[in-house]
Design a protein around this motif. Structure first.
Motif, PDB file in Angstrom:
ATOM      1  N   ASP A 198      -0.615 -16.457   9.702  1.00 40.73           N
ATOM      2  CA  ASP A 198       0.390 -16.754   8.581  1.00 40.73           C
ATOM      3  C   ASP A 198       1.298 -15.471   8.586  1.00 40.73           C
ATOM      4  OD1 ASP A 198      -1.248 -15.462   7.229  1.00 40.73           O
ATOM      5  OD2 ASP A 198      -1.461 -16.982   5.511  1.00 40.73           O
ATOM      6  N   HIS A 199       1.159 -14.088   7.879  1.00 41.62           N
ATOM      7  CA  HIS A 199       1.906 -13.310   8.030  1.00 41.62           C
ATOM      8  C   HIS A 199       2.521 -12.602   9.148  1.00 41.62           C
ATOM      9  CE1 HIS A 199      -0.267 -13.323   4.081  1.00 41.62           C
ATOM     10  NE2 HIS A 199       0.111 -12.441   3.757  1.00 41.62           N
ATOM     11  N   ILE A 200       1.624 -12.167  10.174  1.00 41.08           N
ATOM     12  CA  ILE A 200       2.516 -11.851  11.121  1.00 41.08           C
ATOM     13  C   ILE A 200       2.812 -12.380  12.370  1.00 41.08           C
ATOM     14  CG2 ILE A 200       1.374 -10.040  10.787  1.00 41.08           C
ATOM     15  CD1 ILE A 200      -0.261 -10.198  13.160  1.00 41.08           C
ATOM     16  N   GLY A 239      -8.149 -13.398   0.700  1.00 39.52           N
ATOM     17  CA  GLY A 239      -7.803 -12.270   0.980  1.00 39.52           C
ATOM     18  C   GLY A 239      -6.345 -11.872   0.245  1.00 39.52           C
ATOM     19  N   ASP A 240      -5.575 -12.786  -0.014  1.00 38.02           N
ATOM     20  CA  ASP A 240      -4.418 -12.899  -0.539  1.00 38.02           C
ATOM     21  C   ASP A 240      -4.097 -12.993  -2.362  1.00 38.02           C
ATOM     22  OD1 ASP A 240      -2.515 -13.925   1.337  1.00 38.02           O
ATOM     23  OD2 ASP A 240      -2.157 -14.615  -0.649  1.00 38.02           O
ATOM     24  N   SER A 241      -2.875 -12.723  -2.602  1.00 39.95           N
ATOM     25  CA  SER A 241      -2.749 -12.450  -4.054  1.00 39.95           C
ATOM     26  C   SER A 241      -2.150 -14.272  -5.212  1.00 39.95           C
ATOM     27  CB  SER A 241      -1.660 -11.958  -5.183  1.00 39.95           C
ATOM     28  OG  SER A 241      -1.267 -11.532  -3.988  1.00 39.95           O
ATOM     29  N   HIS A 242      -1.727 -14.588  -3.686  1.00 38.53           N
ATOM     30  CA  HIS A 242      -1.180 -16.394  -4.009  1.00 38.53           C
ATOM     31  C   HIS A 242      -2.212 -17.274  -3.618  1.00 38.53           C
ATOM     32  CE1 HIS A 242       2.221 -13.518  -3.961  1.00 38.53           C
ATOM     33  NE2 HIS A 242       2.249 -14.438  -4.616  1.00 38.53           N
ATOM     34  N   THR A 243      -3.417 -17.303  -3.766  1.00 36.04           N
ATOM     35  CA  THR A 243      -4.598 -18.301  -3.716  1.00 36.04           C
ATOM     36  C   THR A 243      -4.453 -19.044  -5.341  1.00 36.04           C
ATOM     37  OG1 THR A 243      -5.434 -16.500  -2.912  1.00 36.04           O
ATOM     38  CG2 THR A 243      -7.132 -18.216  -3.096  1.00 36.04           C
ATOM     39  N   SER A 294       7.885 -19.538   2.307  1.00 41.00           N
ATOM     40  CA  SER A 294       6.539 -19.376   2.069  1.00 41.00           C
ATOM     41  C   SER A 294       6.064 -19.967   1.244  1.00 41.00           C
ATOM     42  CB  SER A 294       7.451 -18.414   0.939  1.00 41.00           C
ATOM     43  OG  SER A 294       7.842 -19.334  -0.416  1.00 41.00           O
ATOM     44  N   CYS A 295       4.951 -19.904   0.915  1.00 38.59           N
ATOM     45  CA  CYS A 295       3.778 -20.484  -0.299  1.00 38.59           C
ATOM     46  C   CYS A 295       4.133 -21.058  -0.580  1.00 38.59           C
ATOM     47  CB  CYS A 295       2.351 -19.527  -0.010  1.00 38.59           C
ATOM     48  SG  CYS A 295       2.414 -18.120  -1.184  1.00 38.59           S
ATOM     49  N   THR A 296       5.476 -20.272  -2.133  1.00 47.99           N
ATOM     50  CA  THR A 296       6.364 -21.229  -3.182  1.00 47.99           C
ATOM     51  C   THR A 296       7.019 -22.381  -3.097  1.00 47.99           C
ATOM     52  OG1 THR A 296       6.186 -18.426  -3.490  1.00 47.99           O
ATOM     53  CG2 THR A 296       7.518 -20.387  -5.046  1.00 47.99           C
ATOM     54  N   GLY A 325       5.580 -20.275   9.629  1.00 47.20           N
ATOM     55  CA  GLY A 325       4.721 -19.052   9.237  1.00 47.20           C
ATOM     56  C   GLY A 325       5.498 -17.411   8.128  1.00 47.20           C
ATOM     57  N   CYS A 326       4.971 -16.775   6.961  1.00 41.71           N
ATOM     58  CA  CYS A 326       5.061 -16.306   5.953  1.00 41.71           C
ATOM     59  C   CYS A 326       6.379 -15.774   6.504  1.00 41.71           C
ATOM     60  CB  CYS A 326       4.019 -15.591   5.419  1.00 41.71           C
ATOM     61  SG  CYS A 326       2.874 -15.678   5.441  1.00 41.71           S
ATOM     62  N   SER A 327       7.239 -14.993   6.709  1.00 37.19           N
ATOM     63  CA  SER A 327       8.732 -15.737   7.072  1.00 37.19           C
ATOM     64  C   SER A 327       8.739 -13.795   6.537  1.00 37.19           C
ATOM     65  CB  SER A 327       9.079 -16.362   7.970  1.00 37.19           C
ATOM     66  OG  SER A 327      10.656 -16.218   7.690  1.00 37.19           O
ATOM     67  N   MET A 328      10.301 -14.335   6.294  1.00 39.65           N
ATOM     68  CA  MET A 328      11.214 -13.340   5.593  1.00 39.65           C
ATOM     69  C   MET A 328       9.965 -13.015   4.577  1.00 39.65           C
ATOM     70  SD  MET A 328      14.845 -12.737   4.658  1.00 39.65           S
ATOM     71  CE  MET A 328      15.142 -12.492   6.649  1.00 39.65           C
ATOM     72  N   CYS A 329       9.239 -13.487   3.520  1.00 38.43           N
ATOM     73  CA  CYS A 329       8.857 -13.319   2.334  1.00 38.43           C
ATOM     74  C   CYS A 329       7.431 -12.412   2.277  1.00 38.43           C
ATOM     75  CB  CYS A 329       7.299 -14.332   2.084  1.00 38.43           C
ATOM     76  SG  CYS A 329       6.615 -14.101   0.713  1.00 38.43           S
ATOM     77  N   LEU A 330       7.465 -11.480   3.714  1.00 39.46           N
ATOM     78  CA  LEU A 330       7.207  -9.958   3.014  1.00 39.46           C
ATOM     79  C   LEU A 330       7.749  -9.391   4.279  1.00 39.46           C
ATOM     80  CD1 LEU A 330       3.212  -9.403   3.837  1.00 39.46           C
ATOM     81  CD2 LEU A 330       4.975 -10.963   4.767  1.00 39.46           C
ATOM     82  N   GLY A 376      11.802  -3.394  -1.708  1.00 38.54           N
ATOM     83  CA  GLY A 376      11.519  -3.308   0.081  1.00 38.54           C
ATOM     84  C   GLY A 376      10.153  -4.334   0.502  1.00 38.54           C
ATOM     85  N   ARG A 377      10.392  -5.317  -0.709  1.00 36.36           N
ATOM     86  CA  ARG A 377       9.390  -6.853  -0.466  1.00 36.36           C
ATOM     87  C   ARG A 377       9.566  -7.124   0.820  1.00 36.36           C
ATOM     88  NH1 ARG A 377       4.467  -9.163  -1.358  1.00 36.36           N
ATOM     89  NH2 ARG A 377       5.166 -11.863  -0.678  1.00 36.36           N
ATOM     90  N   GLN A 378      10.625  -7.050   1.557  1.00 38.49           N
ATOM     91  CA  GLN A 378      11.775  -7.756   2.434  1.00 38.49           C
ATOM     92  C   GLN A 378      11.754  -7.181   3.776  1.00 38.49           C
ATOM     93  OE1 GLN A 378      13.752 -11.039  -0.382  1.00 38.49           O
ATOM     94  NE2 GLN A 378      13.065 -12.695   1.190  1.00 38.49           N
TER      95      GLN A 378
HETATM   96  S1  SF4 Z   1       4.496 -16.697   2.667  1.00 40.93           S
HETATM   97 FE1  SF4 Z   1       4.531 -14.692   1.129  1.00 40.93          FE
HETATM   98  S2  SF4 Z   1       2.975 -14.829  -0.424  1.00 40.93           S
HETATM   99 FE2  SF4 Z   1       3.007 -16.547   0.377  1.00 40.93          FE
HETATM  100  S3  SF4 Z   1       1.128 -15.759   2.093  1.00 40.93           S
HETATM  101 FE3  SF4 Z   1       2.852 -15.613   3.243  1.00 40.93          FE
HETATM  102  S4  SF4 Z   1       3.222 -13.226   2.352  1.00 40.93           S
HETATM  103 FE4  SF4 Z   1       2.277 -13.574   0.904  1.00 40.93          FE
END
Ligand code: SF4
Lengths: 200, 471
Positions: B62-64, B126-130, B345-347, B405-410, B433-435
């Protein structure tokens, strides 16, 4: 999997100012594209060490050659907040840091650092401030973190610090990396699993 | 005395006490993605270990993943990471939802979608939004890579028990107020550190009436409030959602599973370490103005001014945030021009988010100076949106419709802010710098508020932009 106990960390220190230093600041996400952690050290604090527009070095303390050999970081409140990425403590550890003294830490960062054998001890602001000042004045000042006595000393400064019991015990007994013990409990693991319907 | 769900799940999954006093906790479900897993598999190989329960481990990327053309990794490093997860899943027999599977997406969207996320379970990733998975009454933790190794090798990890804070929200949300506003409001109230040492139990009739997707939005940001995990007790809404999902219990085991799931819900007489009560009617559409998720204000408020506080630390925080955000102190947040609008994003990258935003975007146009992108959280979300014509509404309005994908979330992929662009974002973090640009600026808000900002070209009150009736 024998691991050396960590009872003391001695070295010169550097003060990285600010509170709520998040893991994106410690290691920007774009440097996380890696399949191993080796090499992450050079990107620690990248975006505050280099001017994002010009690429020139900033006046960040990590760019100050006086602190090139520092192995202990002094920081503020809620250090390591934000993303759970272990890349952050890994990059600090690969950069050469052996321990951190701060007012408080984000939980995941704290746990990750302990597992790496990089103690994160907690000091009160009024104790930490004079230590920061002393280090800024004399970059060669030797700082010692004593995990047994829970003291940090440097020159004529000696302050009390805290460290949660479990982390302290883990470091002192060389069990900060729990893998060996986790594996050894294989029978209990399987017993627990057999009681969980969704695992079957 | 009754028990909380947290306590019950903890008890059911405790393997024993480790010599450092921590608990060895069994992790029933392990989710992995490409960024935090390759190093863990590397450690596993170094130690000559295997994956203990490969059938309880699920992977996706997802992230990349680039969202314009998923198959074309942006650079050799991204390609290397994708190859690594494929090979690791192959070598160790782990289920992998690959790009071609039609099931790929953000790991926290995929788990629930597949019915992998279940009540009364422990989940680690291994991801804080678990924490997102807590919406189902699971105890779900974000973990570091070394812990990913531990869970791969033993299906357990060392954990310290948390305290439990019940956050009770009661009453109906006002029109134009969404789950995202609830979560931003809670973080504003309790602070980004307020939850340290806690699991958050989100409860009250506001949550009872929430859909699973709304519950996920709130649990997703438990971590932004400092809590290690957040959860909602499972109920009929939960069970209804899980019915007939690929990894949900089959029909002949369904009733037994539901009975088991129900038994995990917190007892009515459970005791909590802390209780916080919030009236839903007090919650306004909320946006951030600074560089921490607790820098939140309602859309009708002014950007804070450090001159208004005597507390030196607060002063310094406000000054630092405003210097970075380049926002004028003491003036309305409404009307601040934006450059980019990000929906995903996952939110807030789930079907209901796109449906709700599409309802208002229909027939509207994105302001000419705004780059707007809509990124579904998973391939399944994308396909459903496309079936319903939602993609066309977004495109007709001037949004780019992207792949999952996670796209511009990070921004570990080509979607990034440029320079000091300011982005109205439905994601969860507004750190410096998050985005993707070290000086890029993020303003967090609900998807409908992102849509309003996109249309107006500036931070707007969606209730005005879209003529939402007051009640
Ligand atoms: S969408 Fe954002 S917060 Fe959610 S898993 Fe991907 S990078 Fe992490």
């Amino acid at each position: 999997m024998a691991i050396e106990p960590i009872t003391k960390v001695t070295g010169t220190a550097i003060h990285v100012p600010g509170s709520d230093i998040d893991t994106d600041r410690i290691i920007p996400a774009r440097f996380m594209k890696c399949v191993t952690f080796d090499g992450l050290g050079e990107y620690a604090f990248y975006d505050v060490r280099f001017n994002p527009e010009t690429g020139e070095k900033t006046n960040h303390p990590l760019n100050d050659p006086r602190f090139d050999n520092a192995t202990i970081m002094l920081a503020g409140i809620n250090f390591g907040c934000g993303s759970s990425r272990e890349h952050a403590p890994q990059s600090l550890s690969k950069y050469g840091f052996k321990a951190i003294v701060a007012e408080s830490y984000a939980e995941i960062f704290f746990g990750n650092s302990t597992t790496l054998g990089m103690p994160c001890v907690i000091a009160k602001k009024e104790d930490l401030d004079p230590l920061k000042k002393a280090v800024e004045e004399d970059a060669t000042l030797e700082v010692t973190i004593d995990l047994e006595a829970l003291k940090v000393s440097a020159g004529d400064i000696s302050i009390s610090v805290t460290l949660p019991d479990s982390a302290r015990h883990a470091l002192l007994s060389g069990k900060y990396d729990p893998i060996a013990e986790l594996i050894a409990n294989n029978d209990q693991i399987e017993a627990t699993a057999s009681g969980l319907a969704y695992v079957q | 005395m009754g028990k909380t769900l947290y306590q019950k799940v903890w008890d059911a999954h405790s393997v024993g006490t480790l010599s450092d006093g921590r608990t060895q906790l069994f992790i029933g479900t392990h989710l992995i993605h490409e960024v935090t897993s390759p190093q863990a598999f590397g450690m596993l190989r170094d130690l000559d270990l295997s994956v203990k329960y490969p059938q309880r481990t699920f992977a996706t990327i997802d992230h990349i993943v680039p969202t314009e053309n998923q198959d074309q990794p942006a650079d050799p490093l991204a390609a290397e990471m994708i190859d690594a997860i494929r090979k690791n899943c192959d070598d160790f027999g782990v289920t992998y939802f690959d790009l071609k599977s039609g099931k790929q997406g953000i790991v926290h969207v995929v788990g629930p979608e597949q019915g992998i996320t279940q009540p009364g379970s422990t989940i680690a990733c291994g991801d804080s939004h678990t924490a997102t998975h807590g919406a189902f009454g699971a105890i779900a933790f974000g973990i570091g890579t070394t812990q990913v190794r531990d869970v791969l090798a033993t299906q357990t990890m060392a954990m310290e028990k948390l305290k439990v804070r019940r956050i009770e929200v009661t009453g109906s949300l006002r029109p134009g107020v969404y789950a995202k506003d609830v979560t931003l409001h809670i973080i504003r109230l309790l602070g980004a550190k307020g939850g340290i040492g806690y699991a958050y139990e989100y409860a009250g009739d506001t949550f009872d009436h929430f859909s699973m997707e709304e519950r996920m939005t709130v649990c997703n940001m438990a971590i932004e409030g400092g809590a290690r995990c957040g959860y909602v007790n499972p109920d009929e809404t939960t069970f209804e959602f899980l019915k007939n999902r690929p990894y949900s219990p089959p029909a002949d085991e369904w009733d037994a599973a539901v009975a088991r799931w129900k038994s995990f819900a917190s007892d009515p007489d459970a005791e909590y370490d802390d209780v916080v009560k919030i009236d839903a009617a007090d919650i306004e559409p909320t946006v951030t103005w600074g560089i921490s998720p607790d820098h939140g204000i309602s859309i009708s408020e002014n950007i804070p001014d450090s001159a208004d506080t005597k507390n030196p630390e607060e002063k310094a925080t406000i000054d630092e945030a405003l210097a970075y955000m380049k926002l004028p102190a003491g003036t309305p947040i409404k009307g601040i021009p934006i450059d980019v609008a990000f929906m995903g994003s996952c939110t807030n990258g789930r079907l209901s988010d796109f449906r709700e935003a599409a309802k208002f975007l229909k027939g509207k146009k994105v302001a000419s100076n705004v780059k707007a992108i809509a990124v579904p959280g998973s391939q399944i979300t994308a396909i459903q949106c496309e079936k319903e014509g939602i993609d066309q509404i977004f495109e007709a309005a001037g949004f780019e419709w992207r792949a999952a994908g996670c796209s511009m979330c990070l921004a570990m992929n080509p979607d990034k802010l440029i320079g000091d662009q300011i982005c109205a974002s439905s994601s969860n973090r507004n750190f410096k710098g998050r985005q993707g640009s070290p000086i890029g600026r993020t303003i967090l808000m609900s998807p409908v508020m992102v849509a309003a900002a996109a249309v107006e070209g500036k931070i707007a009150d969606a209730r005005e932009t879209f003529d939402v009736p007051a009640a």
